[in-house]
Design a protein around this motif. Sequence first.
Motif, short mmCIF file in Angstrom:
data_model
loop_
_atom_site.label_atom_id
_atom_site.label_comp_id
_atom_site.label_asym_id
_atom_site.label_seq_id
_atom_site.Cartn_x
_atom_site.Cartn_y
_atom_site.Cartn_z
N ASN A 1 -8.70 3.57 8.20
CA ASN A 1 -7.71 2.81 7.47
C ASN A 1 -6.33 3.30 7.93
N GLU B 1 -2.84 -4.68 5.46
CA GLU B 1 -2.99 -3.39 4.80
C GLU B 1 -3.87 -3.51 3.55
N SER B 2 -4.57 -2.43 3.24
CA SER B 2 -5.39 -2.38 2.03
C SER B 2 -5.62 -0.93 1.63
N ASN C 1 -10.40 -6.33 6.35
CA ASN C 1 -9.92 -5.84 5.05
C ASN C 1 -9.20 -4.50 5.15
N GLY C 2 -8.45 -4.29 6.21
CA GLY C 2 -7.67 -3.07 6.34
C GLY C 2 -8.37 -1.93 7.05
N HIS D 1 -6.36 -5.69 -5.59
CA HIS D 1 -5.23 -5.60 -4.67
C HIS D 1 -5.54 -6.32 -3.35
N LEU D 2 -6.76 -6.16 -2.84
CA LEU D 2 -7.16 -6.82 -1.60
C LEU D 2 -7.14 -8.33 -1.77
N VAL E 1 0.83 -1.21 0.00
CA VAL E 1 0.00 0.00 0.00
C VAL E 1 0.86 1.26 0.00
N SER F 1 -3.65 -9.70 -1.65
CA SER F 1 -3.12 -9.72 -0.28
C SER F 1 -3.67 -10.90 0.51
N THR G 1 -10.24 -3.79 -5.09
CA THR G 1 -10.69 -5.16 -4.85
C THR G 1 -9.65 -6.17 -5.29
#
Length: 370
Positions: free
Chosen positions: A130, A352-353, A114-115, A58-59, A32, A62, A56
């Motif tokens: 966040n 992280e997100s 989810n971060g 990128h999440l 991130v 991870s 989405t």
Amino acid sequence: MEAKKRNQSCKETIIPYLPYGVVTGILSKLPVKSLLRLRCVCKSWLNLVSAPQFITTHLHQSITNLSIEKLHIIIARCDFHDHRLYKFNLAAEKIDHILEIKSHPKLKFIGSSNGLVCFTYAGGSLFLYNLSTRVYKEIKPYGDFRYFDDRYKHGFGYDHSTDDYKVVKEDKDGFYVYSLRSDSWKKVVQHFPYHGLAVASGTLLNGALHWLLLDTIWMEPLAIVAFDLIDEKFREIPLPDFSTSAFKSELSRVKLLGGCLCILPLPHTGHEFLIMKKYGVKQSWTKVEIKAPYHRFMEPLALFYNDEALLLIDFVELVLYNTREGTCRNFVLQGMPDTNTKTFVVKAAYMESLVSPIMGGESKAISRIK
């Protein structure tokens, strides 16, 4: 001036020739912190990194490739005069963000997903924050209820069916759900339909929050209750068979470990855990023992594909334990103030997100909540 023109020309000629799918694939694998910097490269990259579809993607990257390098730890400072949330980077072994909360010391950690981190303080407003992008949203209390009392169930999680984040809270007058997408509260049931005490926030798995309910006198497990965030209804998860085990009186809460529900023992009672290897199947409950050296308290925070487990020792020490080789490695909390370690408590493992707590509106980056 000439060099500046060449650099600008380079950006305009090279970047457009990279296929969109290639750029997306490369950037989705970056941390991130790097992506936040790359938003400044050009407008097209800013739009890409900020797009919901990329966030989405990128999440998902991870989640499916979780490793010690991607995991962070949330640490709360429990000092009477000052409260802070620290984000500890396991890969770099240092604190990389501090959220200061100056106005009141009574901070309560509700959960993370989810971060996004959910917490409240002074018994008033909730905050979704966040810790990576430093974007937050304040959620006003519903009606007259304000306090997230330990006597009542609460939790925070993600509803994948509607791409929504929800806060749930029991109150003496009923059970309430807050939806981030609609930015509103609603009562779902008049009263919580089960008896028992839950000593921890709800644990999210398979779209539902789970609590281990304990007898208020003997502190023995009564039931595991799940609240489905999709249909917003309760259901019961079968407990292990305790007929031939004294382990029953030592259990205290349910957590998530290696993608499975895990029942943890009371502090100071042992290093055996019960894991439900197949969700919802009573016969799949399995006793697991981690023989790592520890003192008074140990809690597993995460399991990794390479036979490593991240352990919390005595609420403040972090240890990476290899379950196959029986070796340990301690993490030094660099960047923490030189003060009594008893004022610091590890709250949760954190991934992280780029997920924003703001849906359809402008947001503001901060490092302090007043």
